[in-house]
Design an enzyme around this catalytic site. Structure first.
Site, mmCIF file in Angstrom:
data_model
loop_
_atom_site.group_PDB
_atom_site.id
_atom_site.type_symbol
_atom_site.label_atom_id
_atom_site.label_comp_id
_atom_site.label_asym_id
_atom_site.label_seq_id
_atom_site.Cartn_x
_atom_site.Cartn_y
_atom_site.Cartn_z
ATOM 1 N N PHE A 162 0.829 -1.244 0.087
ATOM 2 C CA PHE A 162 -0.113 0.022 -0.011
ATOM 3 C C PHE A 162 0.818 1.325 0.020
ATOM 4 O O PHE A 162 0.547 2.347 -0.483
ATOM 5 C CB PHE A 162 -0.922 -0.099 1.040
ATOM 6 C CG PHE A 162 -0.452 0.532 2.430
ATOM 7 C CD1 PHE A 162 -0.015 1.784 2.781
ATOM 8 C CD2 PHE A 162 0.194 -0.527 3.418
ATOM 9 C CE1 PHE A 162 0.395 2.240 3.890
ATOM 10 C CE2 PHE A 162 0.953 -0.033 4.562
ATOM 11 C CZ PHE A 162 1.026 1.391 4.855
ATOM 12 N N LYS A 186 -1.073 -7.056 -9.356
ATOM 13 C CA LYS A 186 -1.750 -7.395 -8.267
ATOM 14 C C LYS A 186 -1.624 -6.154 -7.174
ATOM 15 O O LYS A 186 -0.690 -6.368 -6.491
ATOM 16 C CB LYS A 186 -1.850 -8.679 -7.642
ATOM 17 C CG LYS A 186 -2.870 -9.232 -6.723
ATOM 18 C CD LYS A 186 -3.571 -8.307 -5.645
ATOM 19 C CE LYS A 186 -2.985 -8.463 -4.285
ATOM 20 N NZ LYS A 186 -3.257 -7.398 -3.434
ATOM 21 N N GLU A 189 -5.029 -3.763 -2.039
ATOM 22 C CA GLU A 189 -6.455 -3.562 -2.106
ATOM 23 C C GLU A 189 -6.799 -2.158 -1.245
ATOM 24 O O GLU A 189 -7.853 -1.588 -1.152
ATOM 25 C CB GLU A 189 -7.118 -4.833 -1.505
ATOM 26 C CG GLU A 189 -6.713 -4.934 -0.109
ATOM 27 C CD GLU A 189 -5.566 -5.928 0.072
ATOM 28 O OE1 GLU A 189 -4.595 -5.794 -0.456
ATOM 29 O OE2 GLU A 189 -5.696 -6.916 0.926
ATOM 30 N N SER A 239 5.431 -7.188 3.401
ATOM 31 C CA SER A 239 5.817 -7.149 4.733
ATOM 32 C C SER A 239 6.822 -8.615 4.620
ATOM 33 O O SER A 239 6.509 -9.232 3.774
ATOM 34 C CB SER A 239 4.877 -7.238 5.850
ATOM 35 O OG SER A 239 3.863 -8.332 5.370
ATOM 36 N N CYS A 294 9.382 1.827 3.666
ATOM 37 C CA CYS A 294 10.227 0.843 4.053
ATOM 38 C C CYS A 294 11.644 1.354 4.101
ATOM 39 O O CYS A 294 12.631 0.477 4.714
ATOM 40 C CB CYS A 294 10.362 -0.403 2.878
ATOM 41 S SG CYS A 294 10.805 0.378 1.271
ATOM 42 N N GLU A 394 9.154 -3.970 13.323
ATOM 43 C CA GLU A 394 8.699 -2.986 12.204
ATOM 44 C C GLU A 394 7.513 -2.150 12.641
ATOM 45 O O GLU A 394 6.492 -2.795 12.359
ATOM 46 C CB GLU A 394 8.825 -3.471 11.043
ATOM 47 C CG GLU A 394 8.723 -2.464 9.949
ATOM 48 C CD GLU A 394 8.465 -2.994 8.525
ATOM 49 O OE1 GLU A 394 7.917 -3.749 8.112
ATOM 50 O OE2 GLU A 394 8.726 -2.295 7.598
HETATM 51 P P1 NAD Z 1 1.725 -6.479 3.044
HETATM 52 O O1 NAD Z 1 2.768 -7.597 3.026
HETATM 53 O O2 NAD Z 1 0.486 -6.622 4.008
HETATM 54 O O3 NAD Z 1 1.016 -6.505 1.563
HETATM 55 C C1 NAD Z 1 1.826 -6.730 0.322
HETATM 56 C C2 NAD Z 1 0.818 -7.328 -0.585
HETATM 57 O O4 NAD Z 1 0.668 -8.530 -0.374
HETATM 58 C C3 NAD Z 1 -0.292 -6.624 -0.879
HETATM 59 O O5 NAD Z 1 -0.707 -6.628 -2.175
HETATM 60 C C4 NAD Z 1 -1.285 -7.587 -0.229
HETATM 61 O O6 NAD Z 1 -2.748 -7.767 -0.835
HETATM 62 C C5 NAD Z 1 -0.603 -8.950 -0.253
HETATM 63 N N1 NAD Z 1 -0.942 -9.867 0.966
HETATM 64 C C6 NAD Z 1 -1.313 -9.378 2.305
HETATM 65 N N2 NAD Z 1 -1.416 -10.566 2.936
HETATM 66 C C7 NAD Z 1 -1.364 -11.429 2.220
HETATM 67 C C8 NAD Z 1 -1.307 -13.081 2.507
HETATM 68 N N3 NAD Z 1 -1.771 -13.332 3.720
HETATM 69 N N4 NAD Z 1 -1.180 -13.764 1.262
HETATM 70 C C9 NAD Z 1 -0.877 -13.370 0.160
HETATM 71 N N5 NAD Z 1 -0.776 -12.240 -0.017
HETATM 72 C C10 NAD Z 1 -1.235 -11.101 1.015
HETATM 73 O O7 NAD Z 1 2.258 -5.178 3.203
HETATM 74 P P2 NAD Z 1 1.696 -3.665 3.249
HETATM 75 O O8 NAD Z 1 1.200 -3.605 4.475
HETATM 76 O O9 NAD Z 1 0.895 -3.230 1.985
HETATM 77 O O10 NAD Z 1 3.031 -2.947 2.906
HETATM 78 C C11 NAD Z 1 3.754 -2.452 4.083
HETATM 79 C C12 NAD Z 1 5.073 -3.339 4.132
HETATM 80 O O11 NAD Z 1 5.668 -3.526 2.939
HETATM 81 C C13 NAD Z 1 5.989 -2.884 5.065
HETATM 82 O O12 NAD Z 1 6.482 -4.150 6.095
HETATM 83 C C14 NAD Z 1 7.255 -2.321 4.447
HETATM 84 O O13 NAD Z 1 8.603 -2.427 4.976
HETATM 85 C C15 NAD Z 1 7.105 -3.248 3.028
HETATM 86 N N6 NAD Z 1 7.711 -2.507 2.080
HETATM 87 C C16 NAD Z 1 8.893 -2.872 1.477
HETATM 88 C C17 NAD Z 1 9.592 -2.521 0.459
HETATM 89 C C18 NAD Z 1 10.938 -2.861 0.187
HETATM 90 O O14 NAD Z 1 11.484 -2.372 -0.719
HETATM 91 N N7 NAD Z 1 11.609 -3.706 0.934
HETATM 92 C C19 NAD Z 1 8.847 -1.339 -0.113
HETATM 93 C C20 NAD Z 1 7.719 -1.134 0.449
HETATM 94 C C21 NAD Z 1 7.094 -1.589 1.460
#
Ligand code: NAD
Length: 511
Positions: A162, A186, A189, A239, A294, A394
């Site tokens: 997000f 994808k 959401e 994450s 991040c 985090e």
């Molecule tokens: P998230 O892991 O909750 O979601 C990321 C994606 O995975 C979304 O598209 C979501 O729909 C999907 N998803 C969520 N739960 C899932 C599941 N159980 N099974 C399969 N898919 C699933 O992350 P977020 O809250 O959207 O974003 C924040 C996180 O992203 C933070 O931890 C941040 O550090 C990380 N991030 C990392 C970088 C990097 O370059 N390392 C960059 C941006 C964000």
């Protein structure tokens, strides 16, 4: 506040160049976080919808009877689309930034910065004819030449978080498309509209239908992509637990996977550093985008004796920050959801319980915006212990921790001892110390007097350890390698005056 779906529009998938409702009945609410209101609902794709999106991408890749597909399109055609896309994006940056702010909440200037960093990658992809050139070795043996070419993978999947709804997809799809792949994105959401806007703009730029598809959804859609036999690769950002899951499931299904995870980025402040620069940098990198980056700095390691003076300087600067609606000139916007805001705010109670001192408590902030917005003001916690979850988790919000350390070595050990290795920074005026840190530190992206060292588009982005699963970073040279596979061709053309040298069952040797 309304949660009645019939009172709001519903965002469809974008498949084969058109909006489609798909087969699934499931939807999720999308909020304007500064208002705390549901503004629309987004469809949550089912496995059947994954099949439809992947089939569209596959058809666009392959064409008919091997002809007309994007996979075999000329480099010139792909480059023309990229240049046009860049031109359109450049002219409509503000429009994109406004959509972004309305669903993510980050302030408009920050959204504009996100768009700019995404455009950088589009510009990089415009140079694909040069970047994806093969190699040729003439006469490796008598009458034999060897050459290597970079071919696309096929249908590639991108799953984004997000916090950067425009930039993170743009880390991947310009390179994927410019190298001849077709894409199913994808998006998160939580702020899905940007993805549809980008899809429509790509169509306007002349991209054939089906080359770029947007499939909205949650875990079901992600699992569908991970299991689909026609999806060749997955680029994931999110994450750490989900990144690891995606990596394990995707590679088990035989896919190429790059999965970027979470972070806990430390800024190490040596006693000789310019403390005004440090304080400005800590505030900018700690509270920009409400700490939902991040590459945010979430821990300042203050080497004795600078702690007290630094905390004063940071607190003074925090007093000047305006928290509020990102459309109205505030410095910091709301958090993404009410639940996330409550979770982040909860760490301030944990801090007190664990013996740290809450120097600035953002729960008291009066936001310059709607009462129902998901507000939490910038918060500062000093004397954080390294066993507290304030330090180990985090938090992903506007909570900056100060940890006091006695020496460079103690600070370095903390950074290298943590599970993540995304970004870090050292602040010092000692070039030798900075150079030593650059070599000692086990982190993928390092800043020297730079708090958020996100590499430019022609250097690759990615952390180490639990911040990146797989060995391919995002964009830059690593991105080109990820979205291509090399084919080596060994070719013999006899001189017209020669004839075959006859039978020889030995292993071929060069002569
Ligand atoms: P998230 O892991 O909750 O979601 C990321 C994606 O995975 C979304 O598209 C979501 O729909 C999907 N998803 C969520 N739960 C899932 C599941 N159980 N099974 C399969 N898919 C699933 O992350 P977020 O809250 O959207 O974003 C924040 C996180 O992203 C933070 O931890 C941040 O550090 C990380 N991030 C990392 C970088 C990097 O370059 N390392 C960059 C941006 C964000």
């Amino acid at each position: 506040m309304t949660t009645d779906q019939t009172a709001t529009p519903t965002l469809d998938h974008w498949i084969a160049g058109a909006l489609t409702a798909g087969a699934s009945e499931r939807t999720a609410p999308v909020y304007d976080p500064a208002l705390g209101e549901v503004t629309k609902h987004v469809r949550l794709g089912s496995t059947a919808d994954v099949d439809t999106a992947v089939a569209a991408a596959r058809a666009a890749y392959a064409g008919v009877d091997g002809k007309g597909g994007w996979g075999r399109s000329s480099i010139a055609k792909r480059q023309t689309v990229m240049f046009k896309f860049r031109e359109l994006l450049d002219g409509r940056r503000d429009e994109l930034a406004a959509i972004l702010t309305s669903e993510h909440g980050k302030v408009l200037s920050d959204a504009a910065g996100e768009v700019a960093r995404g455009i950088e990658v589009v510009e990089f992809a415009c140079a694909m004819p040069q970047l994806a050139k093969g190699a040729y070795s003439q006469s490796v043996s008598t009458d034999v030449d060897v050459y290597s070419v970079k071919e696309p993978l096929g249908v590639v999947g991108i799953i984004s978080p997000f916090n950067f709804p425009a930039m993170v997809p743009m880390w991947f799809f310009p390179i994927a498309i410019a190298t001849g792949n077709t894409v199913v994105l994808k998006p998160s959401e939580k702020d899905p509209s940007v993805a549809n806007w980008l899809a429509a703009l790509l169509t306007e730029a002349g991209l054939p239908d089906g080359v770029f598809n947007v499939l909205h959804g949650d875990k079901e859609a992600v699992d569908g992509l991970l299991e689909h036999p026609d999806v060749a690769s997955i680029s994931f950002v999110g994450s750490t637990p989900i990144a690891q899951y995606v990596y394990e499931k995707g590679t088990a299904a035989g896919k190429r996977v790059q999965a970027l995870g979470g972070a806990k980025n430390h800024m190490l402040v040596l006693p000789d550093a310019d403390l005004d620069l440090v304080a400005d940098s800590a505030v900018n990198a700690g509270f920009g985008s409400a700490g939902e980056r991040c590459m945010a700095i979430s821990v300042v390691l203050a080497v004795d004796p600078v702690g007290d003076e630094l905390v004063d300087k940071i607190r003074d600067r925090m007093g000047k920050l305006v928290t509020g609606d990102g459309r109205g000139g505030a410095d910091m916007g709301p958090l993404i959801t009410r639940e996330h805001r409550d979770k982040v705010a909860g760490y301030l109670d944990v801090a007190t319980a664990d013996g740290a001192s809450v120097v600035v408590d953002g729960r008291g902030v009066v936001a310059d915006g709607a009462a129902d917005g998901f507000w939490l003001g910038p918060s500062l916690v000093d004397h954080v212990g390294t066993t507290s979850t304030v330090y180990t988790d985090e938090i992903f919000g506007p909570v900056l921790s100060i940890v006091r350390v006695a020496s460079y070595a103690e600070g370095l050990a903390l950074i290298n001892g943590g599970p993540y290795g995304n970004g870090t920074a050292i602040f010092t005026n000692d070039g030798g110390a900075a150079r030593r840190f650059q070599q000692d530190v086990e982190v993928g992206m390092v800043g020297i007097n730079v708090p958020i060292p996100v590499p430019v588009a022609y250097h690759s982005f990615g952390g180490w350890k639990a911040s990146l699963f797989g060995d391919a970073k995002a964009y830059g040279p690593s991105g080109v390698d990820f979205f291509t596979r090399e084919k080596a061709i060994t070719s013999r053309w006899l001189d017209p005056s020669q004839t075959s040298s006859g039978l020889n069952l030995g292993f071929p040797q060069n002569e």
